[in-house]
Design a protein around this motif. Structure first.
Motif, PDB file in Angstrom:
ATOM      1  N   GLU A 132      19.492 -63.316 -65.860  1.00  0.00           N
ATOM      2  CA  GLU A 132      20.025 -64.416 -66.664  1.00  0.00           C
ATOM      3  C   GLU A 132      21.412 -64.818 -66.193  1.00  0.00           C
ATOM      4  N   HIS A 133      22.215 -63.864 -65.738  1.00  0.00           N
ATOM      5  CA  HIS A 133      23.587 -64.193 -65.336  1.00  0.00           C
ATOM      6  C   HIS A 133      23.992 -63.383 -64.117  1.00  0.00           C
ATOM      7  N   ILE A 134      24.619 -64.076 -63.169  1.00  0.00           N
ATOM      8  CA  ILE A 134      25.170 -63.459 -61.973  1.00  0.00           C
ATOM      9  C   ILE A 134      26.515 -64.119 -61.697  1.00  0.00           C
ATOM     10  N   GLY A 135      27.395 -63.423 -61.008  1.00  0.00           N
ATOM     11  CA  GLY A 135      28.690 -64.025 -60.711  1.00  0.00           C
ATOM     12  C   GLY A 135      29.593 -63.084 -59.946  1.00  0.00           C
ATOM     13  N   SER A 136      30.775 -63.580 -59.605  1.00  0.00           N
ATOM     14  CA  SER A 136      31.761 -62.775 -58.889  1.00  0.00           C
ATOM     15  C   SER A 136      33.153 -63.335 -59.154  1.00  0.00           C
ATOM     16  N   VAL A 137      34.152 -62.464 -58.989  1.00  0.00           N
ATOM     17  CA  VAL A 137      35.552 -62.839 -59.133  1.00  0.00           C
ATOM     18  C   VAL A 137      36.319 -62.236 -57.963  1.00  0.00           C
ATOM     19  N   GLN A 138      37.171 -63.048 -57.321  1.00  0.00           N
ATOM     20  CA  GLN A 138      38.009 -62.569 -56.217  1.00  0.00           C
ATOM     21  C   GLN A 138      39.482 -62.740 -56.587  1.00  0.00           C
ATOM     22  N   LEU A 139      40.248 -61.681 -56.443  1.00  0.00           N
ATOM     23  CA  LEU A 139      41.683 -61.691 -56.701  1.00  0.00           C
ATOM     24  C   LEU A 139      42.382 -61.263 -55.420  1.00  0.00           C
ATOM     25  N   GLY A 140      43.305 -62.112 -54.914  1.00  0.00           N
ATOM     26  CA  GLY A 140      43.870 -61.777 -53.617  1.00  0.00           C
ATOM     27  C   GLY A 140      45.277 -62.270 -53.398  1.00  0.00           C
ATOM     28  N   LEU A 141      45.821 -61.845 -52.274  1.00  0.00           N
ATOM     29  CA  LEU A 141      47.163 -62.202 -51.821  1.00  0.00           C
ATOM     30  C   LEU A 141      47.063 -62.523 -50.333  1.00  0.00           C
ATOM     31  N   ARG A 142      47.575 -63.698 -49.922  1.00  0.00           N
ATOM     32  CA  ARG A 142      47.509 -64.121 -48.529  1.00  0.00           C
ATOM     33  C   ARG A 142      48.869 -64.649 -48.100  1.00  0.00           C
ATOM     34  N   SER A 143      49.362 -64.145 -46.963  1.00  0.00           N
ATOM     35  CA  SER A 143      50.667 -64.562 -46.460  1.00  0.00           C
ATOM     36  C   SER A 143      50.526 -65.776 -45.546  1.00  0.00           C
ATOM     37  N   ASP A 144      51.666 -66.364 -45.179  1.00  0.00           N
ATOM     38  CA  ASP A 144      51.647 -67.509 -44.265  1.00  0.00           C
ATOM     39  C   ASP A 144      51.133 -67.128 -42.881  1.00  0.00           C
ATOM     40  N   LEU A 145      51.237 -65.858 -42.534  1.00  0.00           N
ATOM     41  CA  LEU A 145      50.784 -65.388 -41.226  1.00  0.00           C
ATOM     42  C   LEU A 145      49.294 -65.050 -41.207  1.00  0.00           C
ATOM     43  N   GLY A 146      48.624 -65.179 -42.347  1.00  0.00           N
ATOM     44  CA  GLY A 146      47.201 -64.899 -42.404  1.00  0.00           C
ATOM     45  C   GLY A 146      46.853 -63.497 -42.844  1.00  0.00           C
ATOM     46  N   GLU A 147      47.842 -62.654 -43.088  1.00  0.00           N
ATOM     47  CA  GLU A 147      47.570 -61.320 -43.606  1.00  0.00           C
ATOM     48  C   GLU A 147      47.121 -61.426 -45.062  1.00  0.00           C
ATOM     49  N   PHE A 148      46.161 -60.607 -45.451  1.00  0.00           N
ATOM     50  CA  PHE A 148      45.631 -60.750 -46.810  1.00  0.00           C
ATOM     51  C   PHE A 148      45.069 -59.421 -47.301  1.00  0.00           C
ATOM     52  N   VAL A 149      44.952 -59.342 -48.623  1.00  0.00           N
ATOM     53  CA  VAL A 149      44.229 -58.262 -49.283  1.00  0.00           C
ATOM     54  C   VAL A 149      43.489 -58.895 -50.461  1.00  0.00           C
ATOM     55  N   GLU A 150      42.235 -58.519 -50.640  1.00  0.00           N
ATOM     56  CA  GLU A 150      41.409 -59.138 -51.673  1.00  0.00           C
ATOM     57  C   GLU A 150      40.522 -58.098 -52.336  1.00  0.00           C
ATOM     58  N   LEU A 151      40.495 -58.124 -53.661  1.00  0.00           N
ATOM     59  CA  LEU A 151      39.603 -57.277 -54.451  1.00  0.00           C
ATOM     60  C   LEU A 151      38.551 -58.179 -55.090  1.00  0.00           C
TER      61      LEU A 151
END
Length: 230
Positions: A132-151
Motif C-alpha cells: 500500500e505504501h512505499i517511500g524513501s527519505v534522503q538527508l545529506g550534506l554536499r560541499s562546493d567541491l562535490g564532497e558529500f555524505v548522505e543517509l
C-alpha cells in the motif's frame, strides 16, 4: 501561482501476450486465446517551487483489462480486471550545503473481478505482493567541491502475499549510507553501505508451488569506488 503548475494527463496503452504465455501451454491446454492487456490511466497533479522547497503531488487512477494470469489449473487466460488508485508525493528542500529529499506512494491495488487465481472469490481483494505504501527519505550534506555524505531511509509497507489475502508480509525499513571525497582534481573515492543496521528483510515474497516464498535481501554490504579522470 507563478512558480506552481497544475497538470492533468490521460494515457492509454496495451501489452501484447508474451511468447511464453502463448506457446508454453500447461497440461490439458491445447490453445491459448489471449487478448492484449489494456490499461487506461488518469493523473491530476500540482508541481511547484516555494523558495528553496520543490514539491510534486499527483493523484492517479488506473484500470487494467484483459489481465493475463495463470488460473488454479495453471492455464494461461486473459479475462482479469484490476484497479490502481493512489497518490504520489515528491519533495526536495535545499538550505546552503544541506538538503533533504523524500518521495512516496500511497495506493490501493485491487482485483475488480473474481479471477480464478483461487478457489474462493477474490473480487475486491488487494493484489498480492503490491504494498500500500512505499517511500524513501534522503538527508545529506554536499560541499562546493562535490564532497558529500548522505543517509537514506527506505520504507516498504505491508502487503498480502496470496490472492486470498490470508497471509501478509509486514514490510521493512532500511538505512543506507553514502559518502564521497575528492582527493585531487582528478581523483575521487566513495563508500556506500547498504542495509546499515543489517536488517533481515525480503526483496520479494509470494505464494507459489504450494508454499510461501521469501527472496531474502542482502545483509549489510560495503562498496568502495575509485574514479580517476585523465
Amino acid at each position: 501561482m507563478k512558480n506552481n503548475r497544475l497538470y492533468a494527463q490521460f494515457s492509454t496503452g496495451y501489452r501484447a501476450p508474451q511468447t511464453t504465455e502463448l506457446f508454453r501451454l500447461q497440461a490439458g491446454q491445447t490453445i491459448a486465446e489471449l487478448d492484449a492487456e489494456n490499461i487506461n490511466s488518469i493523473e491530476l497533479g500540482l508541481r511547484g517551487q516555494v523558495e528553496s522547497l520543490f514539491y510534486d503531488v499527483t493523484l492517479f487512477s488506473m484500470h487494467k483489462d484483459n489481465f493475463i494470469f495463470q488460473d488454479t489449473n495453471r492455464q494461461n487466460i486473459s479475462n482479469g480486471e484490476t484497479s490502481h488508485r493512489g497518490i504520489e508525493l515528491a519533495i526536495n528542500y535545499q538550505w546552503q550545503y544541506f538538503y533533504v529529499a523524500a518521495n512516496g506512494t500511497f495506493a490501493k491495488h485491487r482485483y475488480d473481478t473474481n479471477l480464478t487465481l483461487s478457489r474462493i472469490n477474490i473480487q475486491d481483494n488487494e493484489i498480492d505482493t503490491a504494498p500500500e505504501h512505499i517511500g524513501s527519505v534522503q538527508l545529506g550534506l554536499r560541499s562546493d567541491l562535490g564532497e558529500f555524505v548522505e543517509l537514506e531511509w527506505v520504507h516498504q509497507g505491508n502487503c498480502y502475499i496470496n490472492p486470498e489475502n490470508s497471509s501478509e508480509y509486514s514490510g521493512h525499513n532500511l538505512l543506507n549510507l553514502r559518502t564521497g571525497i575528492r582527493l585531487s582534481e582528478r581523483l575521487d573515492i566513495g563508500i556506500r553501505v547498504s542495509n546499515l543496521t543489517d536488517e533481515d528483510y525480503a526483496e520479494r515474497d509470494d505464494f507459489g508451488f504450494g508454499s510461501y516464498r521469501y527472496f531474502v535481501g542482502e545483509p549489510r554490504t560495503v562498496y568502495a569506488t575509485v574514479q580517476y579522470q585523465y
